[in-house]
Design a protein around this motif. Structure first.
Motif, short mmCIF file in Angstrom:
data_model
loop_
_atom_site.label_atom_id
_atom_site.label_comp_id
_atom_site.label_asym_id
_atom_site.label_seq_id
_atom_site.Cartn_x
_atom_site.Cartn_y
_atom_site.Cartn_z
N SER A 98 0.85 -1.19 0.00
CA SER A 98 0.00 0.00 0.00
C SER A 98 0.89 1.23 0.00
O SER A 98 1.87 1.32 0.74
CB SER A 98 -0.94 0.02 1.22
OG SER A 98 -0.21 0.09 2.43
N SER A 99 0.55 2.19 -0.88
CA SER A 99 1.36 3.39 -1.03
C SER A 99 0.55 4.47 -1.71
O SER A 99 -0.45 4.19 -2.38
CB SER A 99 2.61 3.08 -1.85
OG SER A 99 3.39 4.25 -2.06
N SER B 196 -4.11 5.06 -4.12
CA SER B 196 -5.18 6.06 -4.08
C SER B 196 -5.44 6.60 -5.48
O SER B 196 -4.56 7.22 -6.08
CB SER B 196 -4.81 7.19 -3.13
OG SER B 196 -3.49 7.65 -3.40
N ILE B 197 -6.64 6.35 -6.00
CA ILE B 197 -7.00 6.82 -7.34
C ILE B 197 -8.32 7.56 -7.27
O ILE B 197 -9.34 7.03 -6.83
CB ILE B 197 -7.14 5.65 -8.34
CG1 ILE B 197 -5.81 4.90 -8.49
CG2 ILE B 197 -7.61 6.17 -9.71
CD1 ILE B 197 -5.88 3.69 -9.43
N TYR C 299 -6.63 13.46 -7.07
CA TYR C 299 -5.23 13.09 -6.95
C TYR C 299 -4.58 12.96 -8.32
O TYR C 299 -3.42 13.35 -8.51
CB TYR C 299 -5.09 11.76 -6.21
CG TYR C 299 -5.54 11.81 -4.76
CD1 TYR C 299 -5.88 13.01 -4.13
CD2 TYR C 299 -5.63 10.65 -4.00
CE1 TYR C 299 -6.30 13.05 -2.82
CE2 TYR C 299 -6.04 10.68 -2.68
CZ TYR C 299 -6.38 11.87 -2.09
OH TYR C 299 -6.79 11.90 -0.78
N ASP C 300 -5.31 12.40 -9.28
CA ASP C 300 -4.73 12.23 -10.61
C ASP C 300 -4.45 13.57 -11.29
O ASP C 300 -3.62 13.64 -12.19
CB ASP C 300 -5.66 11.39 -11.49
CG ASP C 300 -5.51 9.89 -11.23
OD1 ASP C 300 -4.56 9.50 -10.52
OD2 ASP C 300 -6.34 9.12 -11.73
N VAL D 143 -8.23 -0.07 -5.05
CA VAL D 143 -8.25 1.39 -4.97
C VAL D 143 -8.73 1.87 -3.61
O VAL D 143 -9.81 1.51 -3.14
CB VAL D 143 -9.15 1.98 -6.06
CG1 VAL D 143 -9.26 3.50 -5.91
CG2 VAL D 143 -8.61 1.63 -7.44
N MET D 144 -7.91 2.71 -2.98
CA MET D 144 -8.33 3.40 -1.76
C MET D 144 -8.58 4.87 -2.09
O MET D 144 -8.16 5.37 -3.13
CB MET D 144 -7.26 3.30 -0.68
CG MET D 144 -5.90 3.85 -1.04
SD MET D 144 -4.74 3.71 0.35
CE MET D 144 -3.16 3.89 -0.47
#
Length: 316
Positions: free
Chosen positions: A151-152, A173-174, A178-179, A209-210
Motif C-alpha cells: 500500500s502506497s 489512491s486513485i 489526486y490524478d 483502490v483506496m
C-alpha cells in the motif's frame, strides 16, 4: 456483482470491495450484519487497515462459516495495541499484531499480505532493515500468505518495490483529484501516475483502490477542489476505468453506507459518466490520454479510450 480476475492467480474479485477504516465506530451488532449483508450482495474483498481494533472481532464473527467466500487484505505495519490504528516498523510488534488479527478474524491464513504504507524511501528501508519484508516473504513461502501486496500513495516508491519484490496487488489512491494534482495525496503528475497504472497492468499486478472519494471531499461541492460535487458512482467508475484496477474499496461507517455503495450495481451509464471533469478548469486537458472518454462519442464509432489504452500498453 461484477468480478475481475486477479492476474497472478485465479481469484475472482468483486469490483466493489470494502474499506473498514470507520466501521469499527458503529456497534458490533451492526458491523457484523453489515459485513454479512455485503457478502450476501456479492462483495468478497475486504481491506483491514481499520481505524479500530474492534473491527477485527466483528469481521471474524461475520465471516465465521464462510471464510472461503472472502479475500482479506491484511497490513504488516498496522498496529492495534492501543485499541485504535497505529503504524509501526518494529518486527516484534508486527508479529504480535498479525497474530492478534488472525485470532480475532478466526482464520489461519492471509489472502493478501501487505507491506503497509510505504510513501517514502526511508519507510521502505526501515521495513527492510528491521526484517519485516523478510518475515512477510517467509510467510508467503510457507503458504500462510497467498499473495504479496503493497500500500502506497507514491508512484516512485511503488516502482522501487516492484523492481525488488514479486507483488501481486498494490493498494493505491486513485480519484480525479489526486490524478490531477489536487489534494494532500496527489503525489506525482498525471503522466507519472498513469505510467504506474500501465506498468502494473503490463506486469499483471492488480490495483485495489483506496480513497476513491478523496475522503468524501469529492462528494461535497464546498470541499471539492473542483468546487463541484461528483457522485459515488462517478468516482467508482473513474477508478475502475484505470489500467490494472480490479476493485474499488469505499470506506463504510455503517449499514446505510453499504446500501448506498451497492447502488452502483444498478447505476446507469449516464449516472456513471464522469465526463463532466472536462469542464473543470483544474483539469489539464492536454498530454497523455487518461482514458476518461471525455472525447466520446466518436463520429466513426471508435472506442478512443480503449484504443489509446491498448496502444500505451503495447509501447511499454
Amino acid at each position: 456483482m461484477e468480478y475481475r480476475k486477479l492476474p497472478h492467480g485465479n481469484e475472482e474479485i468483486s469490483i466493489i470491495g470494502l474499506g473498514t477504516s470507520s466501521i469499527g465506530a458503529t456497534s458490533e451488532k451492526e458491523a457484523i450484519q453489515t459485513i454479512k449483508d455485503a457478502i450476501e450482495a456479492g462483495i468478497n474483498y475486504f481491506d483491514l487497515a481499520s481505524g479500530y481494533a474492534s473491527t477485527f472481532k466483528a469481521i471474524g464473527k461475520a465471516i465465521r462459516g464462510q471464510r472461503e467466500k472472502v479475500y482479506l487484505q491484511i497490513h504488516f505495519g498496522a498496529n492495534y495495541e492501543t485499541g485504535e490504528y497505529g503504524w509501526t516498523t518494529n518486527l516484534n510488534k508486527i508479529k504480535q499484531s498479525v497474530k492478534w488479527q488472525l485470532e480475532n478474524l478466526q482464520t489461519d491464513y492471509i489472502d493478501f499480505g501487505f507491506i503497509h504504507c510505504i510513501d517514502e524511501e526511508a519507510d521502505l528501508l526501515k521495513m527492510e532493515e528491521t526484517g519485516v519484508i523478510d518475515y512477510i516473504l517467509e510467510l508467503k513461502e510457507k503458504g500462510i500468505i497467498h499473495h504479496l501486496g503493497l500500500s502506497s500513495h507514491t508512484p516512485a516508491l511503488v516502482h522501487k518495490v516492484l523492481d525488488k519484490y514479486p507483488l501481486d496487488m498494490v493498494m493505491f489512491s486513485i480519484n480525479p483529484a489526486y490524478d490531477y494534482k489536487q489534494g494532500d495525496y496527489a503525489i506525482g503528475d498525471v503522466d507519472e501516475r498513469m505510467d504506474l497504472y500501465r506498468r502494473l497492468e503490463k506486469e499483471g499486478v492488480a490495483i485495489s483502490v483506496m480513497k476513491a472519494f478523496s475522503g468524501g471531499q469529492l462528494l461535497d461541492a464546498d470541499k471539492s477542489p473542483f468546487h463541484h460535487a461528483l457522485t459515488e458512482a462517478q468516482c467508482i467508475a473513474y477508478a475502475l476505468d484505470k489500467p490494472a484496477v480490479v476493485t474499488v474499496l469505499p470506506g463504510i461507517r455503517n449499514h446505510s453506507d453499504l446500501e448506498r455503495i451497492l447502488k452502483y450495481e444498478n447505476a446507469t451509464d449516464e449516472e456513471k459518466d464522469y465526463s463532466i471533469l472536462a469542464s473543470f478548469k483544474q483539469v489539464e486537458h492536454t498530454g497523455t490520454c487518461v482514458y476518461c472518454k471525455h472525447c466520446h462519442p466518436c463520429p466513426r464509432g471508435l472506442d478512443i479510450a480503449l484504443i489509446n489504452k491498448y496502444y500505451d500498453l503495447a509501447m511499454l
